[in-house]
Design a protein around this motif. Structure first.
Motif, PDB file in Angstrom:
ATOM      1  N   CYS A   1     -19.142 129.692 -82.912  1.00 36.33           N
ATOM      2  CA  CYS A   1     -19.103 128.483 -82.081  1.00 36.33           C
ATOM      3  C   CYS A   1     -17.690 128.159 -81.610  1.00 36.33           C
ATOM      4  N   LEU A   2     -16.698 128.479 -82.436  1.00 37.21           N
ATOM      5  CA  LEU A   2     -15.335 128.063 -82.137  1.00 37.21           C
ATOM      6  C   LEU A   2     -14.761 128.702 -80.878  1.00 37.21           C
ATOM      7  N   VAL A   3     -14.895 130.012 -80.745  1.00 41.80           N
ATOM      8  CA  VAL A   3     -14.212 130.711 -79.649  1.00 41.80           C
ATOM      9  C   VAL A   3     -14.657 130.224 -78.263  1.00 41.80           C
ATOM     10  N   PRO A   4     -15.950 130.070 -77.991  1.00 42.09           N
ATOM     11  CA  PRO A   4     -16.321 129.530 -76.676  1.00 42.09           C
ATOM     12  C   PRO A   4     -15.747 128.137 -76.416  1.00 42.09           C
ATOM     13  N   GLN A   5     -15.622 127.339 -77.474  1.00 37.21           N
ATOM     14  CA  GLN A   5     -15.080 125.993 -77.278  1.00 37.21           C
ATOM     15  C   GLN A   5     -13.587 126.023 -76.958  1.00 37.21           C
ATOM     16  N   THR A   6     -12.842 126.900 -77.628  1.00 35.96           N
ATOM     17  CA  THR A   6     -11.414 126.971 -77.324  1.00 35.96           C
ATOM     18  C   THR A   6     -11.185 127.587 -75.940  1.00 35.96           C
ATOM     19  N   TYR A   7     -12.080 128.469 -75.519  1.00 32.52           N
ATOM     20  CA  TYR A   7     -12.014 128.978 -74.141  1.00 32.52           C
ATOM     21  C   TYR A   7     -12.107 127.816 -73.159  1.00 32.52           C
ATOM     22  N   ASN A   8     -13.054 126.925 -73.380  1.00 29.48           N
ATOM     23  CA  ASN A   8     -13.208 125.767 -72.505  1.00 29.48           C
ATOM     24  C   ASN A   8     -12.014 124.826 -72.611  1.00 29.48           C
ATOM     25  N   ALA A   9     -11.495 124.670 -73.819  1.00 25.15           N
ATOM     26  CA  ALA A   9     -10.348 123.788 -73.997  1.00 25.15           C
ATOM     27  C   ALA A   9      -9.166 124.259 -73.154  1.00 25.15           C
TER      28      ALA A   9
ATOM     29  N   GLU B   1      -4.042 120.822 -74.741  1.00 20.98           N
ATOM     30  CA  GLU B   1      -2.864 121.351 -75.421  1.00 20.98           C
ATOM     31  C   GLU B   1      -3.255 121.800 -76.827  1.00 20.98           C
ATOM     32  N   MET B   2      -3.539 123.085 -76.983  1.00 15.45           N
ATOM     33  CA  MET B   2      -4.021 123.610 -78.252  1.00 15.45           C
ATOM     34  C   MET B   2      -2.962 123.565 -79.352  1.00 15.45           C
ATOM     35  N   GLU B   3      -1.684 123.397 -78.965  1.00 18.13           N
ATOM     36  CA  GLU B   3      -0.623 123.290 -79.968  1.00 18.13           C
ATOM     37  C   GLU B   3      -0.830 122.067 -80.865  1.00 18.13           C
ATOM     38  N   ARG B   4      -1.618 121.131 -80.402  1.00 23.10           N
ATOM     39  CA  ARG B   4      -1.920 119.941 -81.214  1.00 23.10           C
ATOM     40  C   ARG B   4      -2.838 120.279 -82.383  1.00 23.10           C
ATOM     41  N   PHE B   5      -3.482 121.425 -82.317  1.00 20.80           N
ATOM     42  CA  PHE B   5      -4.460 121.815 -83.335  1.00 20.80           C
ATOM     43  C   PHE B   5      -4.091 123.202 -83.878  1.00 20.80           C
ATOM     44  N   PRO B   6      -3.023 123.293 -84.651  1.00 14.37           N
ATOM     45  CA  PRO B   6      -2.485 124.609 -85.030  1.00 14.37           C
ATOM     46  C   PRO B   6      -3.446 125.482 -85.832  1.00 14.37           C
ATOM     47  N   LYS B   7      -4.199 124.882 -86.745  1.00 16.72           N
ATOM     48  CA  LYS B   7      -5.140 125.699 -87.539  1.00 16.72           C
ATOM     49  C   LYS B   7      -6.261 126.233 -86.659  1.00 16.72           C
ATOM     50  N   THR B   8      -6.797 125.366 -85.830  1.00 17.15           N
ATOM     51  CA  THR B   8      -7.874 125.764 -84.923  1.00 17.15           C
ATOM     52  C   THR B   8      -7.396 126.841 -83.958  1.00 17.15           C
ATOM     53  N   ASP B   9      -6.207 126.653 -83.406  1.00 17.75           N
ATOM     54  CA  ASP B   9      -5.655 127.598 -82.444  1.00 17.75           C
ATOM     55  C   ASP B   9      -5.411 128.958 -83.083  1.00 17.75           C
ATOM     56  N   ALA B  10      -4.865 128.957 -84.308  1.00 17.72           N
ATOM     57  CA  ALA B  10      -4.585 130.225 -84.995  1.00 17.72           C
ATOM     58  C   ALA B  10      -5.870 130.965 -85.329  1.00 17.72           C
TER      59      ALA B  10
ATOM     60  N   SER C   1      -8.792 130.711 -83.775  1.00 21.19           N
ATOM     61  CA  SER C   1      -9.402 131.206 -82.559  1.00 21.19           C
ATOM     62  C   SER C   1      -8.680 132.435 -82.033  1.00 21.19           C
ATOM     63  N   SER C   2      -7.358 132.418 -82.079  1.00 22.13           N
ATOM     64  CA  SER C   2      -6.585 133.567 -81.605  1.00 22.13           C
ATOM     65  C   SER C   2      -6.909 134.813 -82.410  1.00 22.13           C
ATOM     66  N   ARG C   3      -7.099 134.644 -83.707  1.00 24.72           N
ATOM     67  CA  ARG C   3      -7.457 135.782 -84.565  1.00 24.72           C
ATOM     68  C   ARG C   3      -8.839 136.320 -84.204  1.00 24.72           C
ATOM     69  N   LEU C   4      -9.764 135.417 -83.995  1.00 18.71           N
ATOM     70  CA  LEU C   4     -11.129 135.817 -83.657  1.00 18.71           C
ATOM     71  C   LEU C   4     -11.196 136.510 -82.298  1.00 18.71           C
ATOM     72  N   GLU C   5     -10.378 136.062 -81.372  1.00 19.85           N
ATOM     73  CA  GLU C   5     -10.414 136.599 -80.014  1.00 19.85           C
ATOM     74  C   GLU C   5      -9.975 138.054 -79.939  1.00 19.85           C
ATOM     75  N   ASP C   6      -9.380 138.562 -81.010  1.00 22.93           N
ATOM     76  CA  ASP C   6      -8.966 139.971 -81.046  1.00 22.93           C
ATOM     77  C   ASP C   6     -10.059 140.904 -81.579  1.00 22.93           C
ATOM     78  N   ILE C   7     -11.175 140.336 -82.018  1.00 26.57           N
ATOM     79  CA  ILE C   7     -12.273 141.131 -82.555  1.00 26.57           C
ATOM     80  C   ILE C   7     -13.090 141.700 -81.394  1.00 26.57           C
ATOM     81  N   PRO C   8     -13.386 142.988 -81.391  1.00 24.08           N
ATOM     82  CA  PRO C   8     -14.071 143.614 -80.253  1.00 24.08           C
ATOM     83  C   PRO C   8     -15.342 142.899 -79.800  1.00 24.08           C
ATOM     84  N   ALA C   9     -16.154 142.433 -80.733  1.00 29.60           N
ATOM     85  CA  ALA C   9     -17.402 141.767 -80.348  1.00 29.60           C
ATOM     86  C   ALA C   9     -17.141 140.482 -79.577  1.00 29.60           C
TER      87      ALA C   9
END
Length: 208
Positions: A164-172, A178-187, A189-197
Motif C-alpha cells: 500500500c505504501l509505494v503507490p501512496q508515496t508515488y502520489n505524494a 515534501e517527503m523529507e517531513r516523513f523520513p521513516k516513510t520516505d526511507a 518507500s525508497s527501499r521498496l521502490e528498488d525491488i523488481p516487482a
C-alpha cells in the motif's frame, strides 16, 4: 493455473497495489486498461464486472474480484504469499498501517472526490491533495516503529502495508508533498521502490 486478467488504470493507486501483488507472486496477467479520464469506468461493460464503477477488477480462478485490499488478501490466502504476519497482533498492526493509507488517505484524495471539492470553491486540486496526503502520512509516520533494523513497514518481511505504501508515496511526490517531513516513510518507500516487482508495477512502466 488459470489465466488472469487485470482491468486497471495506470495511475490508479488501487490498481498499482494489485500490480505489485501479482508481480511479487510471479503471476502473469493480461492488462486491460480502463481509461478513467474518459469515463470508461462507468461504461455498461465495466459496471457489469464492477458495480461501483471503479478499478481494479481482477479476473482469476474463474471469479471476478474487486477492491484492491480484498484482492490482495485473496491472493495472500490462495497463494500463501505471507503478506500478513502469523500472530494476531502483527496482523492487526499490518492491517492498521494498510488501512491508514487505503481507507484514510486514498478515499479523500480520490480524483472524483478532489474534483468535487474543487468545484465547490475555496481550494485547488493541488492544495487539496497536498493537505490530505501530508496529514495522512504524518499519521502513518507516527505508526511506524522506531527499530532502525526493520527493513520494511513491519519487520523484515514484505507485507500488505508495504504494497500500500509505494503507490501512496508515488502520489505524494506527484502532488509535491515534501517527503523529507516523513523520513521513516520516505526511507522505507525508497527501499521498496528498488525491488523488481515494485519497479515493474510503476505507472511509468505500464503506460498512460
Amino acid at each position: 493455473m488459470s489465466h488472469a486478467v487485470l482491468f486497471d488504470y495506470w495511475r490508479s493507486s488501487a490498481s498499482y497495489r494489485v500490480r505489485i501483488g501479482l508481480n511479487l507472486l510471479g503471476l502473469a496477467y493480461e492488462s486491460r486498461p480502463i481509461d478513467l479520464l474518459s469515463g470508461a469506468q462507468r461504461s455498461e461493460e465495466n459496471l457489469a464486472r464492477n458495480p461501483q464503477g471503479l478499478v481494479p477488477t481482477l479476473a482469476i480462478d474463474e471469479v471476478e474480484l474487486t477492491q484492491s485490499l480484498a484482492i490482495l488478501e485473496y491472493l495472500n490466502e490462495t497463494r500463501s504469499a505471507g503478506w500478513l504476519p502469523a500472530d494476531p497482533v502483527g496482523r492487526a498492526r499490518v492491517r492498521a498501517l494498510s488501512y491508514a493509507i487505503a481507507m484514510e488517505i486514498h478515499p479523500v484524495c480520490n480524483l472524483r472526490v478532489a474534483l468535487h471539492a474543487v468545484s465547490l470553491g475555496g481550494t485547488t486540486i493541488e492544495d487539496w491533495m497536498k493537505h490530505f496526503i501530508s496529514d495522512g502520512l504524518a499519521g502513518f509516520e507516527g505508526m511506524l516503529g522506531d527499530d532502525p533494523d526493520d527493513l520494511y513497514c513491519h519487520g523484515d518481511s514484505l507485507t500488505l502495508a508495504d504494497i500500500c505504501l509505494v503507490p501512496q508515496t508515488y502520489n505524494a511526490r506527484r502532488w509535491g508533498v515534501e517527503m523529507e517531513r516523513f523520513p521513516k516513510t520516505d526511507a522505507l518507500s525508497s527501499r521498496l521502490e528498488d525491488i523488481p516487482a515494485f519497479i515493474a508495477a510503476h505507472p511509468d512502466r505500464v503506460g498512460s
